[in-house]
Design a protein around this motif. Structure first.
Motif, PDB file in Angstrom:
ATOM      1  N   TYR A 151       0.850  -1.190   0.000  1.00  0.00           N
ATOM      2  CA  TYR A 151       0.000   0.000   0.000  1.00  0.00           C
ATOM      3  C   TYR A 151       0.879   1.231   0.000  1.00  0.00           C
ATOM      4  N   ASP A 152       0.537   2.196  -0.873  1.00  0.00           N
ATOM      5  CA  ASP A 152       1.326   3.421  -1.008  1.00  0.00           C
ATOM      6  C   ASP A 152       0.969   4.377   0.121  1.00  0.00           C
ATOM      7  N   ASN A 153       1.843   4.502   1.101  1.00  0.00           N
ATOM      8  CA  ASN A 153       1.568   5.358   2.257  1.00  0.00           C
ATOM      9  C   ASN A 153       1.741   6.838   1.968  1.00  0.00           C
ATOM     10  N   VAL A 154       2.228   7.182   0.775  1.00  0.00           N
ATOM     11  CA  VAL A 154       2.372   8.593   0.412  1.00  0.00           C
ATOM     12  C   VAL A 154       1.121   9.097  -0.290  1.00  0.00           C
ATOM     13  N   THR A 155       0.672   8.383  -1.321  1.00  0.00           N
ATOM     14  CA  THR A 155      -0.527   8.824  -2.041  1.00  0.00           C
ATOM     15  C   THR A 155      -1.810   8.401  -1.336  1.00  0.00           C
ATOM     16  N   MET A 156      -1.747   7.376  -0.467  1.00  0.00           N
ATOM     17  CA  MET A 156      -2.918   6.861   0.245  1.00  0.00           C
ATOM     18  C   MET A 156      -4.025   6.448  -0.726  1.00  0.00           C
ATOM     19  N   MET A 157      -3.654   5.883  -1.850  1.00  0.00           N
ATOM     20  CA  MET A 157      -4.666   5.625  -2.870  1.00  0.00           C
ATOM     21  C   MET A 157      -4.770   4.184  -3.327  1.00  0.00           C
ATOM     22  N   THR A 158      -3.692   3.479  -3.433  1.00  0.00           N
ATOM     23  CA  THR A 158      -3.793   2.198  -4.099  1.00  0.00           C
ATOM     24  C   THR A 158      -2.766   1.200  -3.591  1.00  0.00           C
ATOM     25  N   CYS A 159      -3.123  -0.067  -3.719  1.00  0.00           N
ATOM     26  CA  CYS A 159      -2.180  -1.154  -3.480  1.00  0.00           C
ATOM     27  C   CYS A 159      -1.573  -1.542  -4.817  1.00  0.00           C
ATOM     28  N   SER A 160      -0.279  -1.760  -4.846  1.00  0.00           N
ATOM     29  CA  SER A 160       0.364  -2.076  -6.121  1.00  0.00           C
ATOM     30  C   SER A 160       1.556  -2.988  -5.879  1.00  0.00           C
ATOM     31  N   TYR A 161       2.012  -3.592  -6.964  1.00  0.00           N
ATOM     32  CA  TYR A 161       3.203  -4.427  -6.901  1.00  0.00           C
ATOM     33  C   TYR A 161       4.183  -3.942  -7.953  1.00  0.00           C
ATOM     34  N   ASN A 162       5.457  -4.189  -7.698  1.00  0.00           N
ATOM     35  CA  ASN A 162       6.517  -3.718  -8.577  1.00  0.00           C
ATOM     36  C   ASN A 162       7.001  -4.867  -9.454  1.00  0.00           C
ATOM     37  N   LEU A 163       6.601  -4.839 -10.718  1.00  0.00           N
ATOM     38  CA  LEU A 163       6.973  -5.915 -11.631  1.00  0.00           C
ATOM     39  C   LEU A 163       8.454  -5.915 -11.973  1.00  0.00           C
ATOM     40  N   THR A 164       9.139  -4.783 -11.723  1.00  0.00           N
ATOM     41  CA  THR A 164      10.569  -4.752 -12.021  1.00  0.00           C
ATOM     42  C   THR A 164      11.360  -5.663 -11.089  1.00  0.00           C
ATOM     43  N   GLU A 165      10.728  -6.109  -9.980  1.00  0.00           N
ATOM     44  CA  GLU A 165      11.367  -7.119  -9.140  1.00  0.00           C
ATOM     45  C   GLU A 165      11.476  -8.447  -9.874  1.00  0.00           C
ATOM     46  N   LEU A 166      10.585  -8.639 -10.822  1.00  0.00           N
ATOM     47  CA  LEU A 166      10.527  -9.902 -11.557  1.00  0.00           C
ATOM     48  C   LEU A 166      11.160  -9.788 -12.947  1.00  0.00           C
ATOM     49  N   PHE A 167      10.795  -8.710 -13.677  1.00  0.00           N
ATOM     50  CA  PHE A 167      11.299  -8.521 -15.033  1.00  0.00           C
ATOM     51  C   PHE A 167      11.985  -7.163 -15.147  1.00  0.00           C
ATOM     52  N   PRO A 168      13.102  -7.070 -15.860  1.00  0.00           N
ATOM     53  CA  PRO A 168      13.703  -5.758 -16.137  1.00  0.00           C
ATOM     54  C   PRO A 168      12.733  -4.873 -16.914  1.00  0.00           C
ATOM     55  N   LEU A 169      12.873  -3.559 -16.768  1.00  0.00           N
ATOM     56  CA  LEU A 169      11.913  -2.611 -17.340  1.00  0.00           C
ATOM     57  C   LEU A 169      11.755  -2.781 -18.841  1.00  0.00           C
ATOM     58  N   ASN A 170      12.853  -3.002 -19.545  1.00  0.00           N
ATOM     59  CA  ASN A 170      12.806  -3.090 -21.005  1.00  0.00           C
ATOM     60  C   ASN A 170      12.786  -4.522 -21.523  1.00  0.00           C
ATOM     61  N   SER A 171      12.487  -5.484 -20.657  1.00  0.00           N
ATOM     62  CA  SER A 171      12.492  -6.885 -21.076  1.00  0.00           C
ATOM     63  C   SER A 171      11.264  -7.200 -21.922  1.00  0.00           C
ATOM     64  N   GLU A 173       9.265  -9.685 -21.453  1.00  0.00           N
ATOM     65  CA  GLU A 173       8.167 -10.068 -20.564  1.00  0.00           C
ATOM     66  C   GLU A 173       7.394  -8.839 -20.063  1.00  0.00           C
ATOM     67  N   MET A 174       8.146  -7.793 -19.699  1.00  0.00           N
ATOM     68  CA  MET A 174       7.500  -6.569 -19.224  1.00  0.00           C
ATOM     69  C   MET A 174       6.683  -5.915 -20.339  1.00  0.00           C
ATOM     70  N   LYS A 175       7.242  -5.898 -21.539  1.00  0.00           N
ATOM     71  CA  LYS A 175       6.523  -5.312 -22.669  1.00  0.00           C
ATOM     72  C   LYS A 175       5.266  -6.115 -22.985  1.00  0.00           C
ATOM     73  N   ALA A 176       5.353  -7.433 -22.894  1.00  0.00           N
ATOM     74  CA  ALA A 176       4.183  -8.271 -23.154  1.00  0.00           C
ATOM     75  C   ALA A 176       3.090  -8.013 -22.124  1.00  0.00           C
ATOM     76  N   TYR A 177       3.485  -7.872 -20.851  1.00  0.00           N
ATOM     77  CA  TYR A 177       2.504  -7.621 -19.799  1.00  0.00           C
ATOM     78  C   TYR A 177       1.797  -6.288 -20.032  1.00  0.00           C
ATOM     79  N   TYR A 178       2.557  -5.244 -20.345  1.00  0.00           N
ATOM     80  CA  TYR A 178       1.953  -3.934 -20.568  1.00  0.00           C
ATOM     81  C   TYR A 178       1.123  -3.908 -21.845  1.00  0.00           C
ATOM     82  N   PHE A 179       1.546  -4.682 -22.837  1.00  0.00           N
ATOM     83  CA  PHE A 179       0.764  -4.738 -24.074  1.00  0.00           C
ATOM     84  C   PHE A 179      -0.609  -5.351 -23.806  1.00  0.00           C
ATOM     85  N   ILE A 180      -0.636  -6.382 -22.958  1.00  0.00           N
ATOM     86  CA  ILE A 180      -1.913  -7.021 -22.637  1.00  0.00           C
ATOM     87  C   ILE A 180      -2.772  -6.122 -21.754  1.00  0.00           C
ATOM     88  N   SER A 181      -2.177  -5.585 -20.678  1.00  0.00           N
ATOM     89  CA  SER A 181      -2.959  -4.846 -19.681  1.00  0.00           C
ATOM     90  C   SER A 181      -3.328  -3.437 -20.133  1.00  0.00           C
TER      91      SER A 181
END
Length: 333
Positions: A151-171, A173-181
């Motif tokens: 949970y973002d304690n600064v914006t107090m707005m949303t729960c989120s996860y960081n996909l860069t822990e799993l895939f590099p930003l320009n990988s 896999e990351m591009k495929a995920y963003y293309f789908i979502s």
């Protein structure tokens, strides 16, 4: 420390939670009570699906409001399990609402343009159910890869996860995920929605010139189409900013071009703006839909009057909707 930002967004979330939940619960009671005999047709089923999605989105704003007023010190979203559950529910229902609006627009457009063509209800319902399960599976990606949902304690707005822990930003896999979502689930549905909306309006104008020869069924279909077109326009007004943020983010992921950065917007400010648009614009849309029903559906207006004035009215099969202190029957046929 409680700040002005916490108070403003807390009040906004509380408004969406309280008013939106009450309004959507009222409209859901109406649709399930009065349309139960019409569930053999597709449109009432889609209205109920959209109503349920709107209700869930508004209910999900309650823990956001509590966390804002508590300045992030306590609340349901501070726990990983509840934060993860909130994230799944919000993301699934948010994208599912886009899909339902799209299905409503396309099927109504087909019914107008091809009145002799019968849309197979089972096929459409199967597609709607299948898409829901696909969205749910997609949202379980963080769990499958043991990513933390925070949970973002600064914006107090949303729960989120960081996909860069799993895939590099320009990988890939990351591009495929963003293309789908972002592209397939958020941007592409706008094309059939806009096309269906324009064609429906054109066909309505065309048939309005022949109003003398219309049957009662034709007039009812036209009224349903106008209601769906109105819901579509309201949806576009609230959700276009969210789609634009998704397009900008996708451009950055795929090409590295930082449009917002070139305008002098810092990444943190962009995160806050994106969260505001994603969270509040979409839930305000869910809160606004019952208002559309109120102005567009006469029987719903009479139902609301009956609830607040303790009056009754008759449904098509002659049964009464409410038990009352005194009896006053309103003709809604």
């Amino acid at each position: 420390m409680l700040t002005a930002q916490h108070v403003i967004f807390g009040l906004l979330a509380a408004m969406c939670a309280i008013i939106g939940t009450a309004a959507n619960a009222l409209s859901l009671v109406y649709f399930t009570k009065t349309q139960i005999c019409s569930l053999k047709t597709l449109t009432p089923i889609l209205f109920i699906c959209l109503n349920v999605v709107d209700l869930v989105l508004c209910v999900l704003m309650l823990p956001v409001s509590i966390s804002n007023f508590a300045a992030g010190r306590f609340g349901l979203l501070n726990y990983e399990a509840t934060c993860y559950s909130w994230s799944i529910l919000f993301n699934v229902t948010m994208r599912y609402s886009i899909f339902i609006i799209g299905v409503m627009s396309v099927t109504r457009c087909i019914a107008l343009l091809l009145p002799l063509h019968r849309i197979k209800r089972r096929i459409v319902i199967s597609i709607v159910i299948t898409y829901f399960f696909l969205l749910t599976i997609q949202e379980f990606v963080p769990l499958m890869y043991s990513l933390d949902v925070v949970y973002d304690n600064v914006t107090m707005m949303t729960c989120s996860y960081n996909l860069t822990e799993l895939f590099p930003l320009n990988s890939a896999e990351m591009k495929a995920y963003y293309f789908i979502s972002q592209v397939i689930e958020s941007l592409l549905p706008l094309i059939p929605i806009l096309v269906s909306c324009v064609l429906s309006v054109y066909q309505l104008k065309k048939t309005s010139s022949m109003s003398l020869g219309q049957t009662s069924s034709d007039r009812n279909n036209n009224e349903a189409t106008i209601t769906i077109v109105t819901l579509t326009v309201v949806y576009l007004i609230f959700n276009i900013p969210f789609v634009l943020f998704g397009v900008e983010n996708s451009i950055y992921i795929f090409s590295g071009v930082d449009i917002m950065g070139s305008l002098g917007i810092t990444p943190r400010t962009l995160d806050i703006l994106s969260a505001v648009v994603q969270l509040y614009a979409i839930t305000l849309n869910s809160m606004a839909n019952p208002i559309v029903y109120l102005f567009r559906i006469k029987r719903f207006r009479l139902f609301v009057i009956g609830v607040f004035s303790r009056q009754t009215f008759k449904t098509k099969d002659g049964t009464r909707m409410l038990s009352v202190v005194y009896t006053r029957t309103l003709d809604v046929t």
